[in-house]
Scaffold this active site. Sequence first.
Site, PDB file in Angstrom:
ATOM      1  N   ASP A 101       0.832  -1.209   0.000  1.00  0.00           N
ATOM      2  CA  ASP A 101       0.000   0.000   0.000  1.00  0.00           C
ATOM      3  C   ASP A 101       0.867   1.260   0.000  1.00  0.00           C
ATOM      4  O   ASP A 101       2.038   1.221   0.391  1.00  0.00           O
ATOM      5  CB  ASP A 101      -0.896   0.025   1.248  1.00  0.00           C
TER       6      ASP A 101
HETATM    7  N1  URA Z   1      -1.240  -6.114   3.659  1.00  0.00           N
HETATM    8  C1  URA Z   1      -1.744  -4.866   3.742  1.00  0.00           C
HETATM    9  O1  URA Z   1      -2.758  -4.642   4.345  1.00  0.00           O
HETATM   10  N2  URA Z   1      -1.056  -3.874   3.140  1.00  0.00           N
HETATM   11  C2  URA Z   1       0.090  -4.057   2.480  1.00  0.00           C
HETATM   12  O2  URA Z   1       0.672  -3.103   1.958  1.00  0.00           O
HETATM   13  C3  URA Z   1       0.599  -5.362   2.403  1.00  0.00           C
HETATM   14  C4  URA Z   1      -0.090  -6.374   3.001  1.00  0.00           C
END
Ligand code: URA
Length: 236
Positions: A101
């Site tokens: 993310d």
């Molecule tokens: N899980 C998440 O919630 N976000 C990420 O960036 C990676 C795994």
Amino acid sequence: MERLQKVIAESGIASRRKAEELITSGKVKVNGKIITELGTKVSSKDKIEVNNKPIEKEQKEYYILNKPRGVITSTKDEHHRKTVIDLIPTNARIYPVGRLDYDTTGLILLTNDGEFANILMHPSNKVEKVYMAKLNGIIKGEQINQLKDGVEIDGTKVSASRVKLKKINEKTNTSMVQITIHEGKNHQVKKMFNAVGFQVEKLKREKVAFFNLKDLQSGEYRKLTPKEIAKVYALK
Ligand code: URA
């Protein structure tokens, strides 16, 4: 083995759509024979010609990056935000293996080798991903067990193979928890903690398979070694 149109597109002479048109209109030969069927599988040993000219293979490149916050895991962004590709100076058409993310930091691999990326992402290879999460509350043993037994996110049950409580801070009412998962569903870690009643305030990926962030500060990257690349191929 990869799809013919993908291999042509990756050589840089045409987009994926144009490559499909080239195939269906009889402009593509594999080992001297015209192939018009889309989805024909080819390997690196096959000789591919477009308009009677052999295609040139782009050199394969492999990187590990410690992704900072505020960078998107994509090759381009319509809102002109910085992408992980902007952090690595290369002309090769590399892309991220999986996704972190915008606000997640840590380990991400990048390559232009589709097979390498598939090995790491294919669910059947059960590649381990280890994350450190800061939660808005104090997690209890019961909730840790729930994460290990499996919680439902977006209609499917997913479980953590390991969950370790690293630290709690009563003053700030937060917990630091290391969680290991095998799948790579969208926002999986945040959703798993949401399912047991927590918000993830910070998330960092520390490991993918045997890779870790040793010696890489935020924003830094390095090329993978031939040994590391071979080790990924051995995961198949
Ligand atoms: N899980 C998440 O919630 N976000 C990420 O960036 C990676 C795994």
